[in-house]
Design a protein around this motif. Sequence first.
Motif, PDB file in Angstrom:
ATOM      1  N   PRO A 109       8.586 -15.419 -12.709  1.00 18.01           N
ATOM      2  CA  PRO A 109       8.627 -16.303 -13.873  1.00 18.01           C
ATOM      3  C   PRO A 109      10.017 -16.866 -14.140  1.00 18.01           C
ATOM      4  CG  PRO A 109       8.435 -14.007 -14.563  1.00 18.01           C
ATOM      5  CD  PRO A 109       8.293 -14.016 -13.072  1.00 18.01           C
ATOM      6  N   ALA A 110      10.058 -18.048 -14.722  1.00 19.42           N
ATOM      7  CA  ALA A 110      11.310 -18.684 -15.136  1.00 19.42           C
ATOM      8  C   ALA A 110      11.532 -18.402 -16.619  1.00 19.42           C
ATOM      9  CB  ALA A 110      11.245 -20.186 -14.890  1.00 19.42           C
ATOM     10  N   ILE A 111      12.796 -18.309 -17.013  1.00 26.71           N
ATOM     11  CA  ILE A 111      13.152 -17.965 -18.387  1.00 26.71           C
ATOM     12  C   ILE A 111      14.149 -18.990 -18.914  1.00 26.71           C
ATOM     13  CG2 ILE A 111      14.205 -16.215 -19.894  1.00 26.71           C
ATOM     14  CD1 ILE A 111      13.422 -14.152 -17.698  1.00 26.71           C
ATOM     15  N   ASP A 112      13.984 -19.378 -20.175  1.00 29.52           N
ATOM     16  CA  ASP A 112      14.966 -20.236 -20.824  1.00 29.52           C
ATOM     17  C   ASP A 112      15.117 -19.797 -22.277  1.00 29.52           C
ATOM     18  OD1 ASP A 112      16.862 -22.159 -21.154  1.00 29.52           O
ATOM     19  OD2 ASP A 112      15.507 -23.873 -20.993  1.00 29.52           O
ATOM     20  N   VAL A 113      16.289 -20.011 -22.806  1.00 25.18           N
ATOM     21  CA  VAL A 113      16.609 -19.624 -24.180  1.00 25.18           C
ATOM     22  C   VAL A 113      17.322 -20.783 -24.853  1.00 25.18           C
ATOM     23  CG1 VAL A 113      17.932 -18.032 -25.638  1.00 25.18           C
ATOM     24  CG2 VAL A 113      16.794 -17.173 -23.567  1.00 25.18           C
ATOM     25  N   ARG A 114      16.936 -21.098 -26.079  1.00 20.64           N
ATOM     26  CA  ARG A 114      17.612 -22.124 -26.855  1.00 20.64           C
ATOM     27  C   ARG A 114      18.018 -21.565 -28.215  1.00 20.64           C
ATOM     28  NH1 ARG A 114      17.591 -27.551 -25.030  1.00 20.64           N
ATOM     29  NH2 ARG A 114      17.382 -27.341 -22.763  1.00 20.64           N
ATOM     30  N   ILE A 115      19.147 -22.032 -28.716  1.00 19.30           N
ATOM     31  CA  ILE A 115      19.694 -21.568 -29.986  1.00 19.30           C
ATOM     32  C   ILE A 115      19.755 -22.735 -30.970  1.00 19.30           C
ATOM     33  CG2 ILE A 115      21.732 -20.574 -31.130  1.00 19.30           C
ATOM     34  CD1 ILE A 115      22.398 -19.226 -28.457  1.00 19.30           C
ATOM     35  N   GLY A 116      19.370 -22.479 -32.200  1.00 15.11           N
ATOM     36  CA  GLY A 116      19.567 -23.457 -33.265  1.00 15.11           C
ATOM     37  C   GLY A 116      18.521 -24.543 -33.366  1.00 15.11           C
ATOM     38  N   LEU A 117      17.339 -24.364 -32.803  1.00 15.51           N
ATOM     39  CA  LEU A 117      16.290 -25.371 -32.920  1.00 15.51           C
ATOM     40  C   LEU A 117      15.546 -25.198 -34.237  1.00 15.51           C
ATOM     41  CD1 LEU A 117      14.696 -25.219 -29.342  1.00 15.51           C
ATOM     42  CD2 LEU A 117      16.469 -26.794 -30.146  1.00 15.51           C
ATOM     43  N   ASP A 118      15.142 -26.311 -34.851  1.00 14.69           N
ATOM     44  CA  ASP A 118      14.276 -26.162 -36.024  1.00 14.69           C
ATOM     45  C   ASP A 118      12.845 -25.910 -35.550  1.00 14.69           C
ATOM     46  OD1 ASP A 118      12.990 -28.624 -35.450  1.00 14.69           O
ATOM     47  OD2 ASP A 118      14.412 -29.748 -36.668  1.00 14.69           O
ATOM     48  N   HIS A 119      11.936 -25.731 -36.517  1.00 17.58           N
ATOM     49  CA  HIS A 119      10.577 -25.305 -36.161  1.00 17.58           C
ATOM     50  C   HIS A 119       9.881 -26.310 -35.244  1.00 17.58           C
ATOM     51  CE1 HIS A 119       6.754 -23.237 -36.523  1.00 17.58           C
ATOM     52  NE2 HIS A 119       6.183 -24.372 -36.886  1.00 17.58           N
ATOM     53  N   SER A 120       9.943 -27.599 -35.582  1.00 18.96           N
ATOM     54  CA  SER A 120       9.265 -28.611 -34.767  1.00 18.96           C
ATOM     55  C   SER A 120       9.904 -28.736 -33.389  1.00 18.96           C
ATOM     56  CB  SER A 120       9.270 -29.966 -35.478  1.00 18.96           C
ATOM     57  OG  SER A 120      10.593 -30.427 -35.690  1.00 18.96           O
ATOM     58  N   GLU A 121      11.231 -28.638 -33.318  1.00 22.91           N
ATOM     59  CA  GLU A 121      11.915 -28.693 -32.021  1.00 22.91           C
ATOM     60  C   GLU A 121      11.540 -27.506 -31.152  1.00 22.91           C
ATOM     61  OE1 GLU A 121      16.117 -31.074 -32.399  1.00 22.91           O
ATOM     62  OE2 GLU A 121      16.030 -29.060 -33.263  1.00 22.91           O
ATOM     63  N   ALA A 122      11.368 -26.341 -31.779  1.00 25.54           N
ATOM     64  CA  ALA A 122      10.996 -25.145 -31.016  1.00 25.54           C
ATOM     65  C   ALA A 122       9.644 -25.325 -30.336  1.00 25.54           C
ATOM     66  CB  ALA A 122      10.973 -23.924 -31.932  1.00 25.54           C
ATOM     67  N   GLN A 123       8.699 -25.943 -31.044  1.00 25.31           N
ATOM     68  CA  GLN A 123       7.385 -26.194 -30.449  1.00 25.31           C
ATOM     69  C   GLN A 123       7.492 -27.169 -29.278  1.00 25.31           C
ATOM     70  OE1 GLN A 123       5.345 -27.379 -34.182  1.00 25.31           O
ATOM     71  NE2 GLN A 123       4.014 -25.616 -33.849  1.00 25.31           N
ATOM     72  N   ILE A 124       8.274 -28.216 -29.454  1.00 19.20           N
ATOM     73  CA  ILE A 124       8.450 -29.201 -28.388  1.00 19.20           C
ATOM     74  C   ILE A 124       9.167 -28.576 -27.200  1.00 19.20           C
ATOM     75  CG2 ILE A 124       9.621 -31.363 -27.765  1.00 19.20           C
ATOM     76  CD1 ILE A 124       9.136 -32.276 -30.660  1.00 19.20           C
ATOM     77  N   PHE A 125      10.171 -27.742 -27.467  1.00 22.78           N
ATOM     78  CA  PHE A 125      10.914 -27.069 -26.406  1.00 22.78           C
ATOM     79  C   PHE A 125       9.994 -26.257 -25.505  1.00 22.78           C
ATOM     80  CE2 PHE A 125      13.001 -22.827 -25.569  1.00 22.78           C
ATOM     81  CZ  PHE A 125      13.627 -23.211 -24.397  1.00 22.78           C
ATOM     82  N   ARG A 126       9.058 -25.532 -26.102  1.00 28.81           N
ATOM     83  CA  ARG A 126       8.127 -24.718 -25.307  1.00 28.81           C
ATOM     84  C   ARG A 126       7.286 -25.599 -24.382  1.00 28.81           C
ATOM     85  NH1 ARG A 126       8.079 -21.615 -30.243  1.00 28.81           N
ATOM     86  NH2 ARG A 126       6.354 -22.791 -31.147  1.00 28.81           N
ATOM     87  N   GLN A 127       6.800 -26.713 -24.930  1.00 30.42           N
ATOM     88  CA  GLN A 127       5.978 -27.599 -24.118  1.00 30.42           C
ATOM     89  C   GLN A 127       6.788 -28.281 -23.011  1.00 30.42           C
ATOM     90  OE1 GLN A 127       2.820 -26.736 -24.219  1.00 30.42           O
ATOM     91  NE2 GLN A 127       2.236 -28.890 -24.231  1.00 30.42           N
ATOM     92  N   LEU A 128       7.982 -28.732 -23.341  1.00 36.30           N
ATOM     93  CA  LEU A 128       8.816 -29.394 -22.334  1.00 36.30           C
ATOM     94  C   LEU A 128       9.149 -28.453 -21.188  1.00 36.30           C
ATOM     95  CD1 LEU A 128      11.369 -31.487 -24.453  1.00 36.30           C
ATOM     96  CD2 LEU A 128       9.336 -32.300 -23.246  1.00 36.30           C
ATOM     97  N   PHE A 129       9.457 -27.198 -21.523  1.00 39.53           N
ATOM     98  CA  PHE A 129       9.798 -26.233 -20.479  1.00 39.53           C
ATOM     99  C   PHE A 129       8.597 -25.967 -19.578  1.00 39.53           C
ATOM    100  CE2 PHE A 129      10.587 -21.787 -19.010  1.00 39.53           C
ATOM    101  CZ  PHE A 129      11.711 -22.061 -18.247  1.00 39.53           C
ATOM    102  N   ARG A 130       7.422 -25.815 -20.177  1.00 39.92           N
ATOM    103  CA  ARG A 130       6.212 -25.586 -19.376  1.00 39.92           C
ATOM    104  C   ARG A 130       5.935 -26.765 -18.450  1.00 39.92           C
ATOM    105  NH1 ARG A 130       1.072 -27.138 -19.429  1.00 39.92           N
ATOM    106  NH2 ARG A 130       1.314 -28.323 -21.361  1.00 39.92           N
ATOM    107  N   LEU A 131       5.977 -27.983 -19.002  1.00 35.70           N
ATOM    108  CA  LEU A 131       5.719 -29.169 -18.187  1.00 35.70           C
ATOM    109  C   LEU A 131       6.771 -29.344 -17.105  1.00 35.70           C
ATOM    110  CD1 LEU A 131       4.660 -31.715 -20.961  1.00 35.70           C
ATOM    111  CD2 LEU A 131       3.176 -30.511 -19.352  1.00 35.70           C
TER     112      LEU A 131
END
Length: 353
Positions: A109-131
Amino acid sequence: MIDKLRAVAAHISEFNSKTADEARFVRANYGIHGSAQSVSLDGALESNLAIPVSGTKIEGKVCAVDSGLLSSELHGIDIVVCRPACSCFSYSDSHVVSASYHPSRVPEPAIDVRIGLDHSEAQIFRQLFRLEQEISCAISVAENKTLRPNILFLDGSIVPLPSDKPSSESVLSPQYSKLIENYVRLYSICEKENIILMGLSKDSRGRRFVDSVKPQLSTRASDSVFLNHLLAARERTFSMSYTPFPKKHPILRDIGISDFADKLNLFYIKCVEGDYPLRVEFLFSSSVSADTVASIVLSLSAINKNYAYPAVLIDADLRAALDPLELERVQKALITLSPNSIRQMRRNARPFR
């Protein structure tokens, strides 16, 4: 409680019955197999609502890409773990003769971590990483001369959703731009190498078909629910453009209308009587038509009377699946390695319920 549940169940039954009645009306009056007036509906690329589909002999290599995703929040930190997987089945006379896998049988599996995202950005981040993981995997397979498939399936859409697009001011904007570049790269490779690229959605909540026949309907059912009543087994809808307004679509504008956006088509197909229709998106070309794609999907999916889905996609899904313990191990390792900087969310750390 039971009275409320009875009322809800009655409402669902009434809705389903009304949807079935409207589907029967549309089927009888709007051009089935050319027996009635021609259809002139928004975005329709063919003249009949329901079109019979015949199977075809499957030869060559069929690959499918899917991914598993787990995510977690710590204080101010978002963690995602994603496992992209590709299964490749080699067919001869519609029989699987061998199988191979990319990047391996059990991918790391691949792993990524982000700091300081707001709630909506966090949801988008998960989808972008998966895609990002899925499309990168698909590109690797399409470019690999040993693995290169004749047919390449993606699980779900072959286009990001509008909800996956961050604002232009977001820190995620460069990641999104890179993802769009990779989609265009995948389309280009498939077009150049004559790879039939398609995305299958088994539980689509889209309304592209229903919206196209809206003047004749009052239902608010999704396409798959409505078409489950309209289509018979081994039938598909007319093919449609991905959207009737590509210049207004936030993702297709980024992909480029003159490049590939106008080549992205879709239809729905009911492969077996006992299962809902599949939404099929594909990259149209001079050698890849809706009839060609539908015959392939039918031949690979009609393997069980109550469940229609290609075996190669089922296999990719199983290989991509993640155990929640893998995410727990990542969390614990991060907390151990940086005990003074990382803490669990308070809702997960409270000493009482």
